[in-house]
Design an enzyme around this catalytic site. Structure first.
Site, PDB file in Angstrom:
ATOM      1  N   ARG A   1      49.831  33.013  -4.195  1.00 34.55           N
ATOM      2  CA  ARG A   1      49.285  31.668  -4.354  1.00 34.55           C
ATOM      3  C   ARG A   1      47.943  31.614  -3.631  1.00 34.55           C
ATOM      4  O   ARG A   1      47.787  32.196  -2.558  1.00 34.55           O
ATOM      5  CB  ARG A   1      50.231  30.620  -3.753  1.00 34.55           C
ATOM      6  CG  ARG A   1      51.463  30.307  -4.608  1.00 34.55           C
ATOM      7  CD  ARG A   1      51.111  29.546  -5.877  1.00 34.55           C
ATOM      8  NE  ARG A   1      52.277  29.211  -6.687  1.00 34.55           N
ATOM      9  CZ  ARG A   1      52.739  29.958  -7.695  1.00 34.55           C
ATOM     10  NH1 ARG A   1      52.145  31.099  -8.019  1.00 34.55           N
ATOM     11  NH2 ARG A   1      53.781  29.557  -8.402  1.00 34.55           N
TER      12      ARG A   1
ATOM     13  N   GLU B   1      42.610  25.926  -7.301  1.00 31.40           N
ATOM     14  CA  GLU B   1      42.700  26.238  -8.710  1.00 31.40           C
ATOM     15  C   GLU B   1      42.547  24.997  -9.580  1.00 31.40           C
ATOM     16  O   GLU B   1      43.209  23.996  -9.265  1.00 31.40           O
ATOM     17  CB  GLU B   1      44.089  26.835  -8.950  1.00 31.40           C
ATOM     18  CG  GLU B   1      44.058  28.086  -9.746  1.00 31.40           C
ATOM     19  CD  GLU B   1      45.352  28.859  -9.590  1.00 31.40           C
ATOM     20  OE1 GLU B   1      45.507  29.569  -8.569  1.00 31.40           O
ATOM     21  OE2 GLU B   1      46.180  28.725 -10.480  1.00 31.40           O
TER      22      GLU B   1
ATOM     23  N   HIS C   1      45.041  33.224 -13.085  1.00 31.48           N
ATOM     24  CA  HIS C   1      46.489  33.013 -12.863  1.00 31.48           C
ATOM     25  C   HIS C   1      47.305  33.443 -14.090  1.00 31.48           C
ATOM     26  O   HIS C   1      48.049  32.647 -14.677  1.00 31.48           O
ATOM     27  CB  HIS C   1      46.777  31.542 -12.493  1.00 31.48           C
ATOM     28  CG  HIS C   1      48.037  31.372 -11.702  1.00 31.48           C
ATOM     29  ND1 HIS C   1      48.229  30.360 -10.788  1.00 31.48           N
ATOM     30  CD2 HIS C   1      49.182  32.098 -11.675  1.00 31.48           C
ATOM     31  CE1 HIS C   1      49.439  30.465 -10.252  1.00 31.48           C
ATOM     32  NE2 HIS C   1      50.032  31.520 -10.782  1.00 31.48           N
TER      33      HIS C   1
HETATM   34  C1  GLV Z   1      53.462  32.039 -11.342  1.00 31.40           C
HETATM   35  O1  GLV Z   1      52.567  31.991 -10.541  1.00 31.40           O
HETATM   36  C2  GLV Z   1      54.817  31.743 -10.998  1.00 31.40           C
HETATM   37  O2  GLV Z   1      55.112  31.321  -9.869  1.00 31.40           O
HETATM   38  O3  GLV Z   1      55.663  31.930 -11.885  1.00 31.40           O
END
Ligand code: GLV
Ligand code: GLV
Length: 325
Positions: free
Chosen positions: A242, A271, A289
């Site tokens: 993250r 983000e 992402h």
């Molecule tokens: C993606 O970042 C997830 O947490 O599935």
């Protein structure tokens, strides 16, 4: 029949599962993330029994209240659930689920793609060729580094971190060091990994630092200016966890000063915004992402989120139940 709200179109496989059961499924008609007030408007007074939500949805107490007392479950279409106030959900008897396990391979592969791409300057080389700058083979053109035989530092030894370590040890003869709150001797034997009790020790030794921790108050800015200074000048930082785990402004500064050699990021602190200066640097690889973003995995995630919802209405414990900590 249960009424389900899906906050944004997901792969059809998940929607089909709900429809096969005869559930009444409403999907946000716009292919755009909802902000908190739009999410509240979409849910308030509609009497939905379940919500299938995404990591871009900020599910706080207000959103849970808007869903109302009928609502039994918010099924997150993600493994990470830092977007949800799990305690507030539990106080309202709303179940939270996520999608662990099935995305491990895809995220581990993407982590490796980033690691190789930053080491071999793939994006930079691609830009070079497209710009018409390639005038013939040269002994010192765009030299990178080998991953093989290097020290890979895994921060957070969950499913994904373990899988990255497995690939690095098995495929690249890398040496693995790892840091986590708990030691895992079985894992150590399986890949010949060595535990580092402190993050600081790991940062001082690793040629590649790969982050695999969940976002929690304790992991926010885990990698800050001070920690970046502990890394080798030749080291690379990879993040598929993250964004806020890294102090991104401090990272931009460290990259500019060449305190570390490069960074490959799939996630960002604000983000989809980037901190000023990040996109101008050549020693970074940036992806939007997409670590779990393969057709195979996103289909499975959709099915898993749907199955968690179905379990609740069939009186079973949902298989991927998230417990409040
Ligand atoms: C993606 O970042 C997830 O947490 O599935
Ligand atoms: C997530 O699935 C993890 O355990 O790393």
């Amino acid at each position: 029949m249960p009424k389900v709200y899906v906050t944004r179109m997901i792969p059809q496989a998940g929607i089909e599962k709900l429809k096969e059961k005869g559930y009444d499924v409403t999907i946000n008609p716009d292919d755009q993330a909802l902000d908190t007030s739009e999410l509240i408007d979409a849910l308030k007074g509609k009497g939905y029994d379940a919500v299938l939500c995404l990591l871009t949805d900020h599910v706080n107490a207000e959103v849970l209240d808007a869903a109302g007392s009928n609502c039994r479950i918010f099924a997150n279409y993600a493994v990470g659930y830092d977007n949800i106030d799990v305690k507030a959900a539990s106080e309202r008897n709303i179940v939270i689920t996520n999608t662990p396990g099935i995305l491990t391979e895809s995220v581990a592969e993407h982590t490796f793609a980033l690691m190789l791409a930053i080491s071999r300057r793939i994006a930079e080389a691609d830009r070079f060729v497209r710009a018409g700058k390639y005038k013939g083979w040269a002994p010192k053109l765009l030299l990178g580094n080998d991953v093989s035989g290097k020290i890979i530092g895994i921060v957070g030894l969950g499913r994904i971190g373990s899988r990255v370590a497995h690939h690095a040890a098995g495929g690249f003869d890398a040496r693995i060091i790892y840091h986590d709150l708990t030691r895992n001797e079985e894992f150590e034997k399986s890949v010949g990994a060595v535990y580092r009790e402190t993050l600081e020790e790991l940062l001082g030794e690793a040629d590649y630092v790969s982050l695999h921790v969940p976002l929690l108050p304790q992991t926010k800015h885990l990698i800050n200016a001070e920690k970046l200074k502990l890394m080798k000048h030749s080291a690379y930082l990879i993040n598929t966890s993250r964004g806020p785990v890294i102090d991104e402004a401090a990272l931009v500064h460290a990259l500019k000063k060449k305190e570390i050699k490069g960074a490959a990021l799939d996630v960002f602190e604000d983000e989809p915004e980037l901190k000023p200066g990040l996109a101008e640097l050549d020693n970074v690889i940036l992806t939007p992402h997409i670590a779990s973003g393969t057709e195979e995995t996103r289909n499975k995630m959709a099915e898993m989120a749907a199955e968690n919802i179905i379990a609740v209405f069939e009186g079973r414990t949902p298989p991927q139940l998230v417990k409040p900590s």
